[in-house]
Write an enzyme that holds these catalytic residues in place. Structure first.
Site, PDB file in Angstrom:
ATOM      1  N   CYS A  82       1.042  -1.699  -0.146  1.00 21.99           N
ATOM      2  CA  CYS A  82       0.136   0.235   0.299  1.00 21.99           C
ATOM      3  C   CYS A  82       0.505   0.775   0.064  1.00 21.99           C
ATOM      4  O   CYS A  82       1.648   1.626   0.850  1.00 21.99           O
ATOM      5  CB  CYS A  82      -1.028   0.378   1.645  1.00 21.99           C
ATOM      6  N   CYS A  85       0.022   3.751   2.524  1.00 23.53           N
ATOM      7  CA  CYS A  85       1.070   3.497   3.885  1.00 23.53           C
ATOM      8  C   CYS A  85       2.580   3.537   4.598  1.00 23.53           C
ATOM      9  O   CYS A  85       2.209   4.422   5.380  1.00 23.53           O
ATOM     10  CB  CYS A  85       0.073   1.753   4.214  1.00 23.53           C
TER      11      CYS A  85
END
Length: 182
Positions: A82, A85
């Site tokens: 991600c 993230c």
């Protein structure tokens, strides 16, 4: 005369079809509205106690969220794949480093399905806070319990385990943690 009847029949079917289509679309919209209402009301809310999480750590031991009772905790749902993230990780690490001695903990829950890639990301991002993994990815029971539908997602808990904020980042997150650890 038969041509007129055929035209009338065709016209009748068009009207019926449009009417049925409108009824179906109204029903569909009502169903969508009801489903949306159910999912919104099903989400975790500020003021609720965070549900228990018990998952495997990077050193293959089970870790419970409740083991951090009495501390301010940021539950951070993330994954190595991600991009947002990974971009947030340095800020979370900085936050952890600043407040870890004041009773603050980060409980990072990875939804990775590939443990070696997860471990590599932890090492590369130099993350020193608590890391656990649910290698079931998006079909994770924990993600389901927390109604996770996007990454990153975070929940800030006070010392009693109650959710005080959801999806804070940057200065807002730093300020909220600062206020809670005092």
């Amino acid at each position: 005369m038969p041509i007129n009847n055929e035209k009338n029949i065709a016209f009748y079917f068009i009207i019926i079809s449009k009417t049925k289509l409108l009824q179906m679309s109204r029903s569909f919209l009502i169903i969508l509205f009801l489903l949306g209402t159910v999912s919104v009301s099903a989400q975790l809310k500020i003021g609720e106690v965070a549900p228990e999480i018990e998952l495997m750590s990077k050193v293959d031991t089970m870790v419970k969220l409740s083991s951090f009772n009495g501390k301010v905790v940021l539950i951070d749902f993330w994954a190595s794949w991600c991009g947002p993230c990974r971009a947030a990780n340095p800020s979370i690490q900085k936050l952890y480093k600043k407040y870890k001695d004041s009773g603050f903990e980060v409980f990072a829950v990875s939804l990775d399905v590939n443990k070696p890639l997860w471990l590599k990301a932890i090492k590369r991002d130099k993350l020193t806070y608590t890391q656990v993994i649910d290698s079931n990815g998006w079909v994770s029971k924990v993600a389901e319990k927390y109604y996770i539908d996007a990454l990153p997602t975070n929940f800030l808990l006070d010392r009693t385990g109650k959710i005080v904020a959801i999806n804070l980042e940057g200065k807002e997150l730093f300020d909220a943690v600062h206020k809670l650890v005092q």
